[in-house]
Scaffold this motif. Sequence first.
Motif, PDB file in Angstrom:
ATOM      1  N   ILE A  46       0.002  12.199   3.346  1.00  0.00           N
ATOM      2  CA  ILE A  46       1.438  11.812   3.902  1.00  0.00           C
ATOM      3  C   ILE A  46       1.522  11.357   5.251  1.00  0.00           C
ATOM      4  CG2 ILE A  46       4.017  12.591   4.188  1.00  0.00           C
ATOM      5  CD1 ILE A  46       3.117  12.049   1.236  1.00  0.00           C
ATOM      6  N   ALA A  47       0.628  12.110   6.184  1.00  0.00           N
ATOM      7  CA  ALA A  47       0.671  11.572   7.520  1.00  0.00           C
ATOM      8  C   ALA A  47       0.034  10.342   7.728  1.00  0.00           C
ATOM      9  CB  ALA A  47      -0.465  12.764   8.304  1.00  0.00           C
ATOM     10  N   LEU A  48      -1.004   9.929   7.160  1.00  0.00           N
ATOM     11  CA  LEU A  48      -1.662   8.842   7.057  1.00  0.00           C
ATOM     12  C   LEU A  48      -0.813   7.370   6.500  1.00  0.00           C
ATOM     13  CD1 LEU A  48      -5.154   9.600   5.923  1.00  0.00           C
ATOM     14  CD2 LEU A  48      -4.370   8.943   8.106  1.00  0.00           C
TER      15      LEU A  48
ATOM     16  N   ALA B 131       0.920  -1.103  -0.070  1.00  0.00           N
ATOM     17  CA  ALA B 131       0.174  -0.140   0.041  1.00  0.00           C
ATOM     18  C   ALA B 131       0.800   1.222  -0.196  1.00  0.00           C
ATOM     19  CB  ALA B 131      -0.923   0.140   1.111  1.00  0.00           C
ATOM     20  N   VAL B 132       2.022   1.264   0.815  1.00  0.00           N
ATOM     21  CA  VAL B 132       2.752   2.524   0.936  1.00  0.00           C
ATOM     22  C   VAL B 132       3.588   2.545  -0.297  1.00  0.00           C
ATOM     23  CG1 VAL B 132       4.761   3.549   2.114  1.00  0.00           C
ATOM     24  CG2 VAL B 132       2.872   2.508   3.458  1.00  0.00           C
ATOM     25  N   GLY B 133       4.095   1.382  -0.926  1.00  0.00           N
ATOM     26  CA  GLY B 133       4.677   1.506  -2.163  1.00  0.00           C
ATOM     27  C   GLY B 133       3.958   2.095  -3.325  1.00  0.00           C
ATOM     28  N   THR B 134       2.772   1.534  -3.364  1.00  0.00           N
ATOM     29  CA  THR B 134       1.864   1.912  -4.475  1.00  0.00           C
ATOM     30  C   THR B 134       1.456   3.254  -4.461  1.00  0.00           C
ATOM     31  OG1 THR B 134       1.025  -0.354  -4.768  1.00  0.00           O
ATOM     32  CG2 THR B 134      -0.184   1.288  -5.568  1.00  0.00           C
ATOM     33  N   VAL B 135       1.179   3.881  -3.413  1.00  0.00           N
ATOM     34  CA  VAL B 135       0.951   5.352  -2.999  1.00  0.00           C
ATOM     35  C   VAL B 135       2.231   6.132  -3.462  1.00  0.00           C
ATOM     36  CG1 VAL B 135       0.455   7.051  -1.305  1.00  0.00           C
ATOM     37  CG2 VAL B 135      -0.660   4.949  -1.238  1.00  0.00           C
ATOM     38  N   LEU B 136       3.362   5.728  -2.996  1.00  0.00           N
ATOM     39  CA  LEU B 136       4.571   6.344  -3.407  1.00  0.00           C
ATOM     40  C   LEU B 136       4.815   6.502  -4.932  1.00  0.00           C
ATOM     41  CD1 LEU B 136       6.770   5.325  -0.499  1.00  0.00           C
ATOM     42  CD2 LEU B 136       5.874   7.631  -0.859  1.00  0.00           C
ATOM     43  N   VAL B 137       4.717   5.321  -5.505  1.00  0.00           N
ATOM     44  CA  VAL B 137       4.653   5.327  -6.849  1.00  0.00           C
ATOM     45  C   VAL B 137       3.942   6.275  -7.640  1.00  0.00           C
ATOM     46  CG1 VAL B 137       4.365   3.710  -8.922  1.00  0.00           C
ATOM     47  CG2 VAL B 137       5.772   2.970  -7.130  1.00  0.00           C
ATOM     48  N   GLY B 138       2.561   6.379  -7.133  1.00  0.00           N
ATOM     49  CA  GLY B 138       1.591   7.134  -7.514  1.00  0.00           C
ATOM     50  C   GLY B 138       1.810   8.563  -7.510  1.00  0.00           C
ATOM     51  N   ILE B 139       2.573   8.932  -6.337  1.00  0.00           N
ATOM     52  CA  ILE B 139       2.894  10.258  -6.286  1.00  0.00           C
ATOM     53  C   ILE B 139       4.096  10.669  -6.957  1.00  0.00           C
ATOM     54  CG2 ILE B 139       3.937  11.854  -4.421  1.00  0.00           C
ATOM     55  CD1 ILE B 139       2.312  10.323  -2.410  1.00  0.00           C
ATOM     56  N   PHE B 140       5.049   9.792  -7.126  1.00  0.00           N
ATOM     57  CA  PHE B 140       6.547  10.174  -7.865  1.00  0.00           C
ATOM     58  C   PHE B 140       6.211   9.911  -9.330  1.00  0.00           C
ATOM     59  CE2 PHE B 140       8.118   9.683  -3.498  1.00  0.00           C
ATOM     60  CZ  PHE B 140       8.715  10.826  -3.253  1.00  0.00           C
ATOM     61  N   PHE B 141       5.410   9.133  -9.730  1.00  0.00           N
ATOM     62  CA  PHE B 141       5.292   8.425 -11.034  1.00  0.00           C
ATOM     63  C   PHE B 141       4.304   9.085 -12.084  1.00  0.00           C
ATOM     64  CE2 PHE B 141       8.603   6.092  -9.443  1.00  0.00           C
ATOM     65  CZ  PHE B 141       9.676   6.085 -10.147  1.00  0.00           C
ATOM     66  N   PHE B 142       2.984   9.307 -10.946  1.00  0.00           N
ATOM     67  CA  PHE B 142       1.628   9.480 -11.758  1.00  0.00           C
ATOM     68  C   PHE B 142       1.056  10.874 -11.438  1.00  0.00           C
ATOM     69  CE2 PHE B 142       2.445   5.000 -11.816  1.00  0.00           C
ATOM     70  CZ  PHE B 142       2.637   4.870 -13.378  1.00  0.00           C
TER      71      PHE B 142
ATOM     72  N   PHE C 288       2.567   7.665   6.844  1.00  0.00           N
ATOM     73  CA  PHE C 288       3.327   7.519   7.943  1.00  0.00           C
ATOM     74  C   PHE C 288       2.670   6.608   8.966  1.00  0.00           C
ATOM     75  CE2 PHE C 288       5.854  11.424   6.461  1.00  0.00           C
ATOM     76  CZ  PHE C 288       7.354  10.629   6.333  1.00  0.00           C
ATOM     77  N   GLY C 289       1.567   6.704   9.243  1.00  0.00           N
ATOM     78  CA  GLY C 289       0.742   6.074  10.162  1.00  0.00           C
ATOM     79  C   GLY C 289       0.701   4.559   9.804  1.00  0.00           C
ATOM     80  N   ILE C 290       0.882   4.301   8.615  1.00  0.00           N
ATOM     81  CA  ILE C 290       0.677   2.800   7.971  1.00  0.00           C
ATOM     82  C   ILE C 290       2.151   2.226   8.424  1.00  0.00           C
ATOM     83  CG2 ILE C 290       0.908   1.409   6.087  1.00  0.00           C
ATOM     84  CD1 ILE C 290      -1.366   3.069   4.995  1.00  0.00           C
ATOM     85  N   VAL C 291       3.115   3.086   7.978  1.00  0.00           N
ATOM     86  CA  VAL C 291       4.709   2.616   8.303  1.00  0.00           C
ATOM     87  C   VAL C 291       4.921   2.468   9.825  1.00  0.00           C
ATOM     88  CG1 VAL C 291       6.993   3.468   8.115  1.00  0.00           C
ATOM     89  CG2 VAL C 291       5.542   3.901   6.103  1.00  0.00           C
ATOM     90  N   ALA C 292       4.337   3.301  10.546  1.00  0.00           N
ATOM     91  CA  ALA C 292       4.436   3.103  12.054  1.00  0.00           C
ATOM     92  C   ALA C 292       4.037   1.797  12.508  1.00  0.00           C
ATOM     93  CB  ALA C 292       3.880   4.366  12.840  1.00  0.00           C
ATOM     94  N   CYS C 293       2.692   1.359  11.977  1.00  0.00           N
ATOM     95  CA  CYS C 293       2.024   0.002  12.232  1.00  0.00           C
ATOM     96  C   CYS C 293       2.957  -1.209  11.798  1.00  0.00           C
ATOM     97  CB  CYS C 293       0.626  -0.046  11.643  1.00  0.00           C
ATOM     98  SG  CYS C 293      -0.347   1.301  12.577  1.00  0.00           S
ATOM     99  N   ILE C 294       3.491  -1.016  10.809  1.00  0.00           N
ATOM    100  CA  ILE C 294       4.329  -1.985  10.135  1.00  0.00           C
ATOM    101  C   ILE C 294       5.544  -2.297  11.031  1.00  0.00           C
ATOM    102  CG2 ILE C 294       5.900  -2.630   8.422  1.00  0.00           C
ATOM    103  CD1 ILE C 294       3.888  -1.224   6.158  1.00  0.00           C
ATOM    104  N   ALA C 295       6.286  -1.070  11.478  1.00  0.00           N
ATOM    105  CA  ALA C 295       7.346  -1.132  12.363  1.00  0.00           C
ATOM    106  C   ALA C 295       6.985  -1.656  13.538  1.00  0.00           C
ATOM    107  CB  ALA C 295       7.928   0.151  12.419  1.00  0.00           C
TER     108      ALA C 295
END
Length: 104
Positions: free
Chosen positions: A87-89, A67-78, A91-98
Amino acid sequence: MAWFLLILGGLFEVGFTTCLRFVEGFRNIPWTLGFLASVTLSMGLLEAASRTIPMGTAYAVWGGIGAVGTVLVGIFFFQESAGTLRIALIFGIVACIAGLKLIH
């Protein structure tokens, strides 16, 4: 090793979601083959990782990476939105994964 496989599987999930954007109803053969290869590798790596990591944890981390990777691809490439709340949300997903990694 299981965590490495899980992370790699999550990255292949980003690959198949990115390919999915271009398959054009599975008529675009190169992108369809990329999708099929990525989804096969992603699921295979998730399965291998889940032999050691509890399935619920493995699936949540795998899905979160995708999910995070797909959002980042969307932001940076599309040119998808990169608003502050989005972006805050993320980071919330990343925090949960960690957090899942820390308690395992």
